[in-house]
Design a protein around this motif. Structure first.
Motif, short mmCIF file in Angstrom:
data_model
loop_
_atom_site.label_atom_id
_atom_site.label_comp_id
_atom_site.label_asym_id
_atom_site.label_seq_id
_atom_site.Cartn_x
_atom_site.Cartn_y
_atom_site.Cartn_z
N THR A 47 0.82 -1.20 0.00
CA THR A 47 0.00 0.00 0.00
C THR A 47 0.86 1.26 0.00
O THR A 47 1.97 1.28 0.55
CB THR A 47 -0.95 0.05 1.22
OG1 THR A 47 -0.17 0.11 2.42
CG2 THR A 47 -1.84 -1.18 1.27
N THR A 57 -3.04 0.39 -3.76
CA THR A 57 -2.97 -0.94 -3.15
C THR A 57 -2.73 -1.95 -4.27
O THR A 57 -3.47 -1.96 -5.26
CB THR A 57 -4.26 -1.30 -2.40
OG1 THR A 57 -4.50 -0.32 -1.38
CG2 THR A 57 -4.13 -2.67 -1.74
N THR A 167 5.85 -3.57 3.10
CA THR A 167 4.45 -3.68 2.69
C THR A 167 3.77 -2.33 2.54
O THR A 167 2.75 -2.24 1.86
CB THR A 167 3.63 -4.49 3.72
OG1 THR A 167 3.78 -3.87 5.01
CG2 THR A 167 4.07 -5.93 3.77
N ASP A 168 4.31 -1.29 3.18
CA ASP A 168 3.63 0.00 3.18
C ASP A 168 4.63 1.13 2.99
O ASP A 168 5.73 1.10 3.55
CB ASP A 168 2.91 0.24 4.52
CG ASP A 168 1.81 -0.77 4.78
OD1 ASP A 168 0.65 -0.47 4.43
OD2 ASP A 168 2.11 -1.85 5.32
N THR A 170 4.49 5.37 3.28
CA THR A 170 3.69 6.52 3.66
C THR A 170 4.48 7.79 3.40
O THR A 170 5.61 7.94 3.90
CB THR A 170 3.29 6.46 5.15
OG1 THR A 170 2.64 5.21 5.42
CG2 THR A 170 2.36 7.61 5.50
#
Length: 198
Positions: A47, A57, A167-168, A170
């Protein structure tokens, strides 16, 4: 797939390919904050969120369909070893940033991983073609102990800035510190300036 050699990027940072205080090894030591996490390709998601136009995603299959390239990079561990001529295949960070549409007020990036690890980098350090979300190493799927299925590689920074099992992503408008940064490691982590600790 052709291989793009980026091992000369050291010239931007120092006079020698091997940063000060480092030794060359042909091994690839395994260093992590804990054990190798489990992952299920059927439910895994990648994401992208924060200060972006579009949250993204991707499933594992969808991520595999993104544009990939192979680069020959050097890998520098903060503990004092370097491995030359690693071949990583993955998606360049700018590809992800372009798809998300990063806001003008974004200044920092936080990476999160399956094992709870986090690490941060200034946005300008991420927006380089050499920063890859790597899924292959030397032509094979990235070994689990080295961050497979997906890790970040940052050849211009110490390797703790390249989250294993990522996984992410930001995008942040204010800097935040990740796991090791909160424990006294350098936010900037330039190997040629030996920025190991804050």
């Amino acid at each position: 797939m052709s291989v793009r050699d980026v091992t000369d990027l050291y010239r931007e940072f120092g006079e020698e390919r091997l940063p000060p205080g480092q030794r060359v090894t042909e091994k690839f030591p395994v260093l992590s904050k804990g054990s190798v996490p489990k992952w299920d390709p059927e439910i895994w998601e990648f994401t992208v969120r924060g200060a972006v136009e579009d949250d993204l995603t991707y499933s594992w299959e969808e991520f595999g369909d993104l544009p990939h390239e192979t680069q020959r990079q050097d890998f520098h561990c903060v503990t004092g070893w370097s491995r030359f001529d690693c071949e990583f295949t993955g998606v360049p960070f700018p590809e992800i940033a372009d798809r998300a549409g990063v806001h003008d007020d974004a200044v920092h990036v936080m990476f999160d991983a399956l094992d709870g690890y986090t690490t941060n980098l200034p946005l300008e350090d991420c927006l380089r073609e050499e920063v890859l979300f790597a899924s292959e190493f030397d032509g094979e799927p990235l070994p689990r102990e080295h961050g497979g299925p997906l890790r970040v590689v940052t050849p211009h920074r110490y390797a703790y800035k390249g989250a294993k099992w990522v996984t992410d992503v930001t995008f942040l408008t204010e800097p935040e510190r990740g796991f090791w940064e909160r424990r006294g490691y350098s936010n900037t982590a330039d190997p040629w300036a030996e920025e190991r600790y804050s």
